[in-house]
Design a protein around this motif. Structure first.
Motif, PDB file in Angstrom:
ATOM      1  N   ALA F 163      -6.800  -3.691   6.458  1.00  0.00           N
ATOM      2  CA  ALA F 163      -6.073  -2.943   7.481  1.00  0.00           C
ATOM      3  C   ALA F 163      -4.570  -3.061   7.299  1.00  0.00           C
ATOM      4  O   ALA F 163      -3.815  -2.190   7.744  1.00  0.00           O
ATOM      5  CB  ALA F 163      -6.481  -3.416   8.886  1.00  0.00           C
ATOM      6  N   GLY F 164      -4.125  -4.125   6.649  1.00  0.00           N
ATOM      7  CA  GLY F 164      -2.693  -4.271   6.383  1.00  0.00           C
ATOM      8  C   GLY F 164      -2.218  -3.404   5.240  1.00  0.00           C
ATOM      9  O   GLY F 164      -1.012  -3.299   4.997  1.00  0.00           O
ATOM     10  N   LEU F 165      -3.156  -2.773   4.545  1.00  0.00           N
ATOM     11  CA  LEU F 165      -2.807  -1.984   3.358  1.00  0.00           C
ATOM     12  C   LEU F 165      -3.035  -0.487   3.543  1.00  0.00           C
ATOM     13  O   LEU F 165      -2.919   0.275   2.593  1.00  0.00           O
ATOM     14  CB  LEU F 165      -3.630  -2.468   2.150  1.00  0.00           C
ATOM     15  CG  LEU F 165      -3.414  -3.917   1.711  1.00  0.00           C
ATOM     16  CD1 LEU F 165      -4.498  -4.355   0.747  1.00  0.00           C
ATOM     17  CD2 LEU F 165      -2.038  -4.088   1.081  1.00  0.00           C
TER      18      LEU F 165
ATOM     19  N   GLN G  15       9.383  -2.593   6.564  1.00  0.00           N
ATOM     20  CA  GLN G  15       8.604  -1.689   5.714  1.00  0.00           C
ATOM     21  C   GLN G  15       7.311  -1.227   6.386  1.00  0.00           C
ATOM     22  O   GLN G  15       6.657  -0.320   5.923  1.00  0.00           O
ATOM     23  CB  GLN G  15       8.231  -2.383   4.387  1.00  0.00           C
ATOM     24  CG  GLN G  15       9.421  -2.969   3.645  1.00  0.00           C
ATOM     25  CD  GLN G  15      10.545  -1.971   3.499  1.00  0.00           C
ATOM     26  OE1 GLN G  15      10.314  -0.843   3.084  1.00  0.00           O
ATOM     27  NE2 GLN G  15      11.755  -2.350   3.895  1.00  0.00           N
ATOM     28  N   ARG G  16       6.945  -1.893   7.491  1.00  0.00           N
ATOM     29  CA  ARG G  16       5.657  -1.562   8.093  1.00  0.00           C
ATOM     30  C   ARG G  16       5.581  -0.088   8.533  1.00  0.00           C
ATOM     31  O   ARG G  16       4.541   0.548   8.425  1.00  0.00           O
ATOM     32  CB  ARG G  16       5.377  -2.488   9.278  1.00  0.00           C
ATOM     33  CG  ARG G  16       3.943  -2.361   9.752  1.00  0.00           C
ATOM     34  CD  ARG G  16       3.543  -3.406  10.760  1.00  0.00           C
ATOM     35  NE  ARG G  16       3.614  -4.756  10.201  1.00  0.00           N
ATOM     36  CZ  ARG G  16       3.211  -5.839  10.847  1.00  0.00           C
ATOM     37  NH1 ARG G  16       2.734  -5.731  12.075  1.00  0.00           N
ATOM     38  NH2 ARG G  16       3.292  -7.022  10.286  1.00  0.00           N
ATOM     39  N   LEU G  17       6.689   0.428   9.033  1.00  0.00           N
ATOM     40  CA  LEU G  17       6.718   1.823   9.476  1.00  0.00           C
ATOM     41  C   LEU G  17       6.293   2.734   8.328  1.00  0.00           C
ATOM     42  O   LEU G  17       5.467   3.640   8.500  1.00  0.00           O
ATOM     43  CB  LEU G  17       8.129   2.187   9.959  1.00  0.00           C
ATOM     44  CG  LEU G  17       8.368   3.649  10.347  1.00  0.00           C
ATOM     45  CD1 LEU G  17       7.416   4.099  11.444  1.00  0.00           C
ATOM     46  CD2 LEU G  17       9.807   3.837  10.817  1.00  0.00           C
ATOM     47  N   LYS G  18       6.858   2.463   7.165  1.00  0.00           N
ATOM     48  CA  LYS G  18       6.538   3.291   6.004  1.00  0.00           C
ATOM     49  C   LYS G  18       5.086   3.081   5.569  1.00  0.00           C
ATOM     50  O   LYS G  18       4.362   4.025   5.273  1.00  0.00           O
ATOM     51  CB  LYS G  18       7.489   2.909   4.860  1.00  0.00           C
ATOM     52  CG  LYS G  18       7.455   3.897   3.724  1.00  0.00           C
ATOM     53  CD  LYS G  18       8.535   3.608   2.704  1.00  0.00           C
ATOM     54  CE  LYS G  18       8.282   4.437   1.437  1.00  0.00           C
ATOM     55  NZ  LYS G  18       9.195   3.997   0.351  1.00  0.00           N
ATOM     56  N   ARG G  19       4.683   1.785   5.542  1.00  0.00           N
ATOM     57  CA  ARG G  19       3.367   1.440   5.000  1.00  0.00           C
ATOM     58  C   ARG G  19       2.220   1.898   5.901  1.00  0.00           C
ATOM     59  O   ARG G  19       1.200   2.389   5.445  1.00  0.00           O
ATOM     60  CB  ARG G  19       3.296  -0.091   4.838  1.00  0.00           C
ATOM     61  CG  ARG G  19       2.510  -0.565   3.648  1.00  0.00           C
ATOM     62  CD  ARG G  19       2.733  -2.041   3.418  1.00  0.00           C
ATOM     63  NE  ARG G  19       2.241  -2.853   4.508  1.00  0.00           N
ATOM     64  CZ  ARG G  19       2.923  -3.815   5.134  1.00  0.00           C
ATOM     65  NH1 ARG G  19       4.160  -4.100   4.778  1.00  0.00           N
ATOM     66  NH2 ARG G  19       2.371  -4.494   6.112  1.00  0.00           N
ATOM     67  N   ALA G  23       6.015   1.311  13.391  1.00  0.00           N
ATOM     68  CA  ALA G  23       6.910   0.161  13.267  1.00  0.00           C
ATOM     69  C   ALA G  23       6.244  -1.087  13.843  1.00  0.00           C
ATOM     70  O   ALA G  23       5.312  -0.995  14.650  1.00  0.00           O
ATOM     71  CB  ALA G  23       8.218   0.446  14.011  1.00  0.00           C
ATOM     72  N   GLU G  24       6.726  -2.254  13.443  1.00  0.00           N
ATOM     73  CA  GLU G  24       6.171  -3.517  13.943  1.00  0.00           C
ATOM     74  C   GLU G  24       6.209  -3.559  15.472  1.00  0.00           C
ATOM     75  O   GLU G  24       7.192  -3.185  16.098  1.00  0.00           O
ATOM     76  CB  GLU G  24       6.984  -4.695  13.370  1.00  0.00           C
ATOM     77  CG  GLU G  24       6.319  -6.012  13.692  1.00  0.00           C
ATOM     78  CD  GLU G  24       6.900  -7.186  12.901  1.00  0.00           C
ATOM     79  OE1 GLU G  24       7.521  -6.973  11.852  1.00  0.00           O
ATOM     80  OE2 GLU G  24       6.712  -8.319  13.354  1.00  0.00           O
ATOM     81  N   ILE G  25       5.122  -4.008  16.075  1.00  0.00           N
ATOM     82  CA  ILE G  25       5.042  -4.139  17.536  1.00  0.00           C
ATOM     83  C   ILE G  25       4.899  -5.612  17.865  1.00  0.00           C
ATOM     84  O   ILE G  25       4.121  -6.324  17.227  1.00  0.00           O
ATOM     85  CB  ILE G  25       3.857  -3.315  18.080  1.00  0.00           C
ATOM     86  CG1 ILE G  25       4.139  -1.821  17.853  1.00  0.00           C
ATOM     87  CG2 ILE G  25       3.618  -3.615  19.549  1.00  0.00           C
ATOM     88  CD1 ILE G  25       2.994  -0.918  18.212  1.00  0.00           C
ATOM     89  N   ILE G  26       5.676  -6.063  18.861  1.00  0.00           N
ATOM     90  CA  ILE G  26       5.743  -7.507  19.150  1.00  0.00           C
ATOM     91  C   ILE G  26       4.695  -7.903  20.190  1.00  0.00           C
ATOM     92  O   ILE G  26       4.598  -7.274  21.253  1.00  0.00           O
ATOM     93  CB  ILE G  26       7.149  -7.856  19.669  1.00  0.00           C
ATOM     94  CG1 ILE G  26       8.191  -7.446  18.622  1.00  0.00           C
ATOM     95  CG2 ILE G  26       7.257  -9.352  19.991  1.00  0.00           C
ATOM     96  CD1 ILE G  26       9.439  -6.897  19.235  1.00  0.00           C
ATOM     97  N   PHE G  27       3.932  -8.951  19.884  1.00  0.00           N
ATOM     98  CA  PHE G  27       3.008  -9.531  20.851  1.00  0.00           C
ATOM     99  C   PHE G  27       3.809 -10.555  21.657  1.00  0.00           C
ATOM    100  O   PHE G  27       4.200 -11.592  21.135  1.00  0.00           O
ATOM    101  CB  PHE G  27       1.837 -10.199  20.115  1.00  0.00           C
ATOM    102  CG  PHE G  27       0.784 -10.785  21.013  1.00  0.00           C
ATOM    103  CD1 PHE G  27      -0.071  -9.967  21.728  1.00  0.00           C
ATOM    104  CD2 PHE G  27       0.646 -12.165  21.155  1.00  0.00           C
ATOM    105  CE1 PHE G  27      -1.055 -10.509  22.566  1.00  0.00           C
ATOM    106  CE2 PHE G  27      -0.317 -12.715  21.986  1.00  0.00           C
ATOM    107  CZ  PHE G  27      -1.173 -11.882  22.685  1.00  0.00           C
TER     108      PHE G  27
END
Lengths: 222, 222, 222, 222, 222, 222, 222, 222
Positions: F163-165, G15-19, G23-27
């Motif tokens: 899921a991370g990929l 890079q998560r947005l692109k991948r 975008a990264e979401i904070i817990f």
């Protein structure tokens, strides 16, 4: 050749009789007939009582053919070869109480071990808590025993009721009898650990042997 | 502005009285005083009985100040505002039996709900199985009730004993009373599900309300 | 000779018929055919109805050859030998609802025991919650029954839906049907204990007998 | 007025002293200071020993101010008011062995209850199995005691080692000491139930009282 | 034809030897003899050591008839076909300690894998904590080993005692030996995770292989 | 004659195709060959696709001899009898990823059901997280699939890595592969529910069918 | 000075947005207000959407005072600071269905996250299975949504009923709502994993975010 | 006066340094500041390193004011008072890898204890398996360390991936990080015990200390 091989497997602990007052007793489950017969023979040779628990009928036949004087109790799956005459070593009587007919093999194991360890034993069967009057008929017996072993499956409630009717120690044995949410004895075990009556201690599920061993220790106290 | 907002939260189900014979009852735990007061007021306005369970004393004071005629039972944490005079709707009496004093809040909830739903209720307290004679004194009462609710924590053995002494349905309520391997009521719950006595059914841990609701359904059967 | 031997095993409790309105019923699992046949014969001799549950087909054949007039219901594994003509003892009808085809043996046990205890029984099958419309076609039947037994495995959701559609008591029976996280009925059991509908009580996993016994007690209430 | 109210809550069971040799003992957890003080006063008035367990320091101060002659043991949370001079009722000495310093409150409860029930008590502390030599220094004491209580948390291994060094009964008390997979005492409880040593029985988690009660019963056997 | 079919199942990871210093080892449980023989043959062809664990005697016979030079260790169920002469790759000796005779198959697997991975191995058997003196006789051996593997079922207490007697790393292996509340090794596993001794880490139940693998990694550290 | 008998057991729900887009699919476990063949035949007669899962080889042979045109996939235990030519109903490709060779039967079930429901399927096998480079070689495939099904036992870590990929939905299927503390798939199930990667949802243990069904629903979305 | 100190804690994965398209979401649970504000600010600086879940009201006030343009949704505990105008990224509508009023915070989290990820959202509340007619009124809405999120506590039965009424994927979210044998959401979780309806997958207890994330992935599929 | 009082509580085991190479280390949880300060002072007086773990900030301030030269590491809650200059006792470097920022306190404990026991330590943080590329950047570091400690909560998958990338021993530490079905670290613990990678052993949940202790033992091996 493999260097790790075991040449000298389990040897009998002959000092145990001296240290704890009882010779080593063999737990037969998962051991084959030859192994059991071998250990029993060593105990016999050393002049000690030889007892094995959880021995299936099939194994028992083989063992009895190899160990002279061995006797098998089918209902309790206990096999023994006495070192001599039965001799009373306890001060009083151990009472084994059993809730339902399906719990009898465990109660039988407890009773047979008590007797083999030198205790007089009396029995009360089929006194589940759903028919409380059957138990109450035995109130006098509950008070006269020196130690009580109470065997029950399903909801495991019998030890609580018994402990409320006596001032003697009660050892509770949960059995794996039941289905569904009985979880192979877990429910009875938990129930007994949470007894609202004082004076109840508990052993492992189906461990009639363990209850008998401790009951015998208590009954030998002078 | 966020599009996902909820403008119309929970509304009262006024048809329930017609469909099931009982108006909606509010589970107060985790709801704030205003929400509870609001729903109660709607029920009052609709001419229906208004009942809430699991209401803390603090919330109850606020609610009673807002809902005219509301009454709070502290021991059971039940709060209600009747639509009219109490009227018997059951055919017989519901007997609520309680094992230990720590189980009383749950037994009180059961008893109060039974009564608010139109049933006569009698009570037997402090009859844990460790003192079985205390229970046996009440054998006649056990036989005379139309339905029995039995509340117990710890090893939860009481319903089995009671069910063996009556031919009426027994609804068992496990409580979270106990410590260690009582596991907050799991042991009592499992014990009751595995009752060796026929005629026992079980509700959730501490669910005095649920037992009362079903007992009332049974007692209304003509 | 061993002193601990049991000479007098389980004896039949002939007073139970008088005390609870129902003669002793034998739980056949783990008992051999001879034992079951023996107890049944004693009940027959005493002029009481003789019923055994959880009897395998193999045992049933042996028992039927020994107990005159015995009849075996294969689908429910119930074996019985009536004391006389079937006589209605209930006031209304018990409705047995079954979620899936794999749950049928448990529902059959419930239905057969209800009938043997003198109750009229109706049945609704194959109404799992994934096809809710199939259940809703029966709404009238749900309202007309006097007591409902609801049998379901897997997620055990059916009792909640049923209880929301009737004002009569619902006895829920979880079954061990399912795999993986169904945990042999634990999931269904927990689900039923947490029903969001009022008026549901629960018996042990696969305990069709227990549900039937209590339903019959309720249906006999006058 | 609500009809379901309880006017006569728990009353003291004064017959218990006669029936079981020990006056009723109050479990203080979850009961308020007034209730505890009330029951203690009734026992005092009846000339019986008055003991309460699991009493917090705060409650103890209130109770001591109300019950003349009451004494509080802070480390064990036991509160008592003796009926007279301490009198030896046991035949020998009870040895209380404690694995770690965090287990001490439970061991203290066991020791204090033993003493209050009329037994001489000796103590061995801080002998966890990770430093086995510390325990072995006490081998003589292990053999001289009449009954042993062994208190341990975490992996709960101490009772197995102790039982291998004595021929007297060992009562094992698991404690809720530990973290993570200690699961509030479940690991220690399971470990003790599976002891590879014969002669171990087990009570509920943190139940120092229960172990002491049974040890006292055993020690009173003549 | 079905499009989803798998034509190229598991292939051997020949790079593993280079990456981790150890060639791929086959977990034989649930794989048939042909599959195991196939993978072993590929490893042989590649000049790498070929090892399979958890191979039943029946499968082993088939495999040995197909893979030239293969040898089967029945007690540990390990089958191997070496690539050449045994060569010591460890710096010291790995000591495998086993609590009871029923735990021996797991200890044998650990010992055989250690040896096959190039380590010298010594063994101590039958030193359960109930007979602590038997273990203490070996104190010198405990101190001389470079890594220790301790195998125990039931209450799993042995690793705690051992770790208190050495300054070397202890890898604990719980076994599924026991009954009732042993829960197929869960009790031993939990016990080991909660060891009061520092320096203990744990592998899965019955995972003698895993302990040996890590012990070998440690023993290879220069 | 018994009044409770069931004459009309489970009937096929022919409306399901219309309501949910997929004809009823039979769960074959616990049903006998005749019952399965009967339902399949009814579906065939109605012109619908006939699919059964969890059909053993033995049953499959009987069924294939009775249902014309039926085909059995042994590796996945899926049996089907198509209503016509295979027709693509999905918009993209479903990728089924499998961690270990022992997980293949579950992955095969997922893949076969996807294909039978009209989806193109691609497969990646033997990419457990202990050899992460094997998975990374397939990064492009992970990004190109429209939906991913990830099948893993033991520690069940693969879905988190996958899921991370990818930015596509991942449906995780835990399998009962493993031993000891794998607890028949519970560990893998819990692991997947706690995935640190966003975009993972989970189905029951070994439920390849369920994952395929939902993947197919997603892949049909236009 | 300690050598082990961490100077460079968690950095944002830009890079998560692109991948993964998001975008990264904070817990937010277990992180303090400063840490959350810091990460949000970095995301804002990078021109990405900044979202945090599980933010308490107290922390939210601090964060909003530090991060310009941040908005807090109290009911769902979601805090966000958009990078620009809300833009629809999904192809259809996501329907969030909620069983009881106590489950609303989890349903709100799911709905808010769906919306913040660019999806249109519709809501149905208070449709527990005990009042099945309330749900059936919405049958049309169930069929029109592209993806469904179903949130329920207690017995967790709602997803099974919903999945039987639609051909779209259902993501089930168990909540920790309930008491006693609800076990903080375990019962609902198990129930959902065992759904008798096809097309249900499940996320962790109370994981409204996780369901929303996957629903959004599905809804973005073109 | 009570006879059972404990006058001589826990005394320091000064021989441990000699026996195991490490002076006694105090587990601070559940002990008050005075007790901890007392034991530390005795160790200081004996010229041994004094270390306490799980010390809250509040207690640390009191202890530091009493024990001269004591230093507190807030992030790891470790408090120590060295006996002299830091001296390297290990042969190589211990690498502590941490999955998420919430796991850092446990990783910090591991790292600080390693360093205090005389080991060089390196750190890798924030490399959860959902962003596998972040971990792979560190492949060289994974291979260069002599021992690896891997700390992870939630699904606990990181040790499996790491162990597949190195030939050195991996000690896995599950943390109680997560919610719902993370069950306070049980999921991570089970996951690590079932690692599909060889060479992983596991310690108790949150037991950074235990991992560090064993890693240090391994790193001291010459």
């Amino acid at each position: 050749m493999r260097e790790t091989e075991n040449n000298s497997y389990a040897t009998v602990d002959f000092q145990r009789l001296k240290r704890t007052g009882v010779a080593e007793i063999i737990f037969g489950e998962g051991k084959d007939a030859d192994t059991i017969a071998g250990v029993l023979s060593q105990l016999v040779a050393a002049g000690q009582n030889a007892i094995a628990t959880r021995v299936s009928k099939e194994k028992a036949e083989i063992i009895c053919s190899k160990v002279d004087g061995a006797e098998y109790f089918e209902s309790s799956r206990v096999l023994h070869r006495p070192a001599g005459e039965w001799k009373e070593l306890g001060k009083g009587e151990i009472l084994v109480i059993c809730a339902g007919t399906s719990d009898l093999p465990v109660a039988d194991e407890a009773a047979d071990i008590c007797w083999l360890l030198g205790n007089r034993v009396s029995r009360i069967n089929d006194v589940g808590v759903a028919g409380i009057h059957r138990l109450l008929k035995h109130e006098k017996a509950l008070k006269e025993a020196r130690v009580l072993i109470v065997v029950a499956g399903m909801e495991g409630a019998l030890p609580s009721v018994v402990a409320g009717l006596t001032d003697k120690p009660v050892i509770a044995v949960p059995t794996s009898v039941g289905y569904g949410a009985a979880f192979d004895g877990i429910t009875a075990l938990l129930s007994m650990l949470n007894s609202c009556a004082s004076g109840v201690s508990v052993v492992n599920i189906d461990n009639g042997f363990g209850a008998a061993f401790q009951a015998s220790q208590i009954n030998r106290l002078s």
